[in-house]
Design a protein around this motif. Structure first.
Motif, PDB file in Angstrom:
ATOM      1  N   ASP A   1       0.840  -1.182   0.000  1.00 50.87           N
ATOM      2  CA  ASP A   1       0.000   0.000   0.000  1.00 50.87           C
ATOM      3  C   ASP A   1       0.891   1.253   0.000  1.00 50.87           C
ATOM      4  O   ASP A   1       1.818   1.373   0.791  1.00 50.87           O
ATOM      5  CB  ASP A   1      -0.892  -0.035   1.240  1.00 50.87           C
ATOM      6  N   THR A   2       0.591   2.176  -0.889  1.00 53.73           N
ATOM      7  CA  THR A   2       1.395   3.399  -1.010  1.00 53.73           C
ATOM      8  C   THR A   2       1.275   4.299   0.211  1.00 53.73           C
ATOM      9  O   THR A   2       2.235   4.969   0.580  1.00 53.73           O
ATOM     10  CB  THR A   2       0.986   4.232  -2.255  1.00 53.73           C
ATOM     11  N   ASN A   3       0.116   4.312   0.856  1.00 59.34           N
ATOM     12  CA  ASN A   3      -0.043   5.128   2.059  1.00 59.34           C
ATOM     13  C   ASN A   3       0.866   4.629   3.175  1.00 59.34           C
ATOM     14  O   ASN A   3       1.483   5.427   3.882  1.00 59.34           O
ATOM     15  CB  ASN A   3      -1.492   5.127   2.529  1.00 59.34           C
ATOM     16  N   ALA A   4       0.934   3.323   3.333  1.00 52.21           N
ATOM     17  CA  ALA A   4       1.812   2.739   4.351  1.00 52.21           C
ATOM     18  C   ALA A   4       3.259   3.114   4.061  1.00 52.21           C
ATOM     19  O   ALA A   4       4.010   3.493   4.973  1.00 52.21           O
ATOM     20  CB  ALA A   4       1.643   1.226   4.401  1.00 52.21           C
ATOM     21  N   LEU A   5       3.639   3.025   2.799  1.00 52.02           N
ATOM     22  CA  LEU A   5       5.001   3.370   2.402  1.00 52.02           C
ATOM     23  C   LEU A   5       5.304   4.843   2.698  1.00 52.02           C
ATOM     24  O   LEU A   5       6.387   5.174   3.181  1.00 52.02           O
ATOM     25  CB  LEU A   5       5.201   3.065   0.916  1.00 52.02           C
ATOM     26  N   ALA A   6       4.343   5.708   2.437  1.00 57.14           N
ATOM     27  CA  ALA A   6       4.542   7.141   2.691  1.00 57.14           C
ATOM     28  C   ALA A   6       4.749   7.412   4.184  1.00 57.14           C
ATOM     29  O   ALA A   6       5.674   8.154   4.566  1.00 57.14           O
ATOM     30  CB  ALA A   6       3.344   7.930   2.169  1.00 57.14           C
ATOM     31  N   TYR A   7       3.914   6.819   5.024  1.00 53.13           N
ATOM     32  CA  TYR A   7       4.085   6.999   6.474  1.00 53.13           C
ATOM     33  C   TYR A   7       5.420   6.433   6.943  1.00 53.13           C
ATOM     34  O   TYR A   7       6.111   7.032   7.766  1.00 53.13           O
ATOM     35  CB  TYR A   7       2.942   6.320   7.247  1.00 53.13           C
ATOM     36  N   TRP A   8       5.755   5.278   6.417  1.00 50.99           N
ATOM     37  CA  TRP A   8       7.007   4.618   6.799  1.00 50.99           C
ATOM     38  C   TRP A   8       8.196   5.500   6.452  1.00 50.99           C
ATOM     39  O   TRP A   8       9.078   5.747   7.279  1.00 50.99           O
ATOM     40  CB  TRP A   8       7.078   3.262   6.112  1.00 50.99           C
ATOM     41  N   GLN A   9       8.233   6.004   5.220  1.00 48.34           N
ATOM     42  CA  GLN A   9       9.359   6.824   4.791  1.00 48.34           C
ATOM     43  C   GLN A   9       9.431   8.140   5.568  1.00 48.34           C
ATOM     44  O   GLN A   9      10.505   8.596   5.928  1.00 48.34           O
ATOM     45  CB  GLN A   9       9.279   7.100   3.286  1.00 48.34           C
ATOM     46  N   ARG A  10       8.284   8.735   5.844  1.00 51.55           N
ATOM     47  CA  ARG A  10       8.284   9.971   6.624  1.00 51.55           C
ATOM     48  C   ARG A  10       8.812   9.695   8.034  1.00 51.55           C
ATOM     49  O   ARG A  10       9.588  10.489   8.589  1.00 51.55           O
ATOM     50  CB  ARG A  10       6.877  10.574   6.684  1.00 51.55           C
ATOM     51  N   ALA A  11       8.429   8.561   8.607  1.00 50.75           N
ATOM     52  CA  ALA A  11       8.910   8.200   9.946  1.00 50.75           C
ATOM     53  C   ALA A  11      10.418   7.995   9.943  1.00 50.75           C
ATOM     54  O   ALA A  11      11.117   8.449  10.865  1.00 50.75           O
ATOM     55  CB  ALA A  11       8.199   6.942  10.438  1.00 50.75           C
ATOM     56  N   VAL A  12      10.926   7.321   8.917  1.00 52.33           N
ATOM     57  CA  VAL A  12      12.377   7.092   8.822  1.00 52.33           C
ATOM     58  C   VAL A  12      13.104   8.436   8.708  1.00 52.33           C
ATOM     59  O   VAL A  12      14.111   8.671   9.392  1.00 52.33           O
ATOM     60  CB  VAL A  12      12.717   6.163   7.640  1.00 52.33           C
ATOM     61  N   CYS A  13      12.597   9.326   7.868  1.00 52.24           N
ATOM     62  CA  CYS A  13      13.215  10.654   7.713  1.00 52.24           C
ATOM     63  C   CYS A  13      13.182  11.433   9.017  1.00 52.24           C
ATOM     64  O   CYS A  13      14.175  12.062   9.405  1.00 52.24           O
ATOM     65  CB  CYS A  13      12.514  11.442   6.607  1.00 52.24           C
ATOM     66  N   GLN A  14      12.049  11.403   9.697  1.00 55.39           N
ATOM     67  CA  GLN A  14      11.913  12.119  10.967  1.00 55.39           C
ATOM     68  C   GLN A  14      12.903  11.565  11.995  1.00 55.39           C
ATOM     69  O   GLN A  14      13.538  12.324  12.733  1.00 55.39           O
ATOM     70  CB  GLN A  14      10.485  12.010  11.514  1.00 55.39           C
TER      71      GLN A  14
END
Length: 168
Positions: A1-14
């Protein structure tokens, strides 16, 4: 799911930004944002992505929330039992909580899966255990010697009393 990927990547960046800020002596601005994004990513991925659990475990480990880190690494391993890094990090977290036996099991599994640095950590943990055991033996021996010296002094005192009683 692209939404999951977006949250995941934002969390990693944060998380990366937070670590950088801390290394520069600056405070973490929003301590819950990365954790919330990891949790959203887990929910959206239907609890089926080991790497999100692994990354959230790293977040908890960096915050010294070792129990939460261990739980997340455990979930990552349940999803992907070949994730050597999760075994390794769970082993490190367990060793920091004093659970050396299970730490060594995890580190051994990480080594079997190809993360060979785990073996040097096991060696270091075993060396620490040996040193602790030797210190405990030394303390026990000192305790025995002290007790023997006290009993010997007590015996001398009793002997003196008997000699004094006989002198009367």
């Amino acid at each position: 799911d692209t939404n999951a990927l977006a949250y995941w990547q934002r969390a990693v960046c944060q998380t990366e930004m937070d670590e950088f800020n801390v290394s520069e002596g600056q405070p973490i601005i929003n301590i819950h944002s990365a954790e919330a994004d990891f949790s959203d990513a887990i929910r959206l991925s239907k609890n089926n992505n080991a790497y999100i659990y692994y990354n959230r475990g790293n977040l908890h480990a960096n915050r010294k929330e070792l129990s939460k880190a261990i739980d997340d690494y455990t979930m990552a391993i349940k999803i992907d039992n070949k994730l050597a890094e999760a075994y390794y990090n769970r082993g490190i977290a367990r060793s920091k909580t004093g659970n050396k036996a299970t730490a060594i099991q995890d580190l051994s599994k990480a080594g079997e899966l190809g993360l060979y640095d785990a073996y040097s950590v096991i060696k270091r943990l075993n060396k620490q255990k040996e040193e602790k055991d030797k210190e405990a033996e030394r303390q026990e021996e000192m305790g025995k010697e002290q007790k023997e010296a006290q009993e010997e002094t007590k015996l001398k005192d009793q002997t003196v009393l008997v000699v004094e009683d006989n002198a009367d």
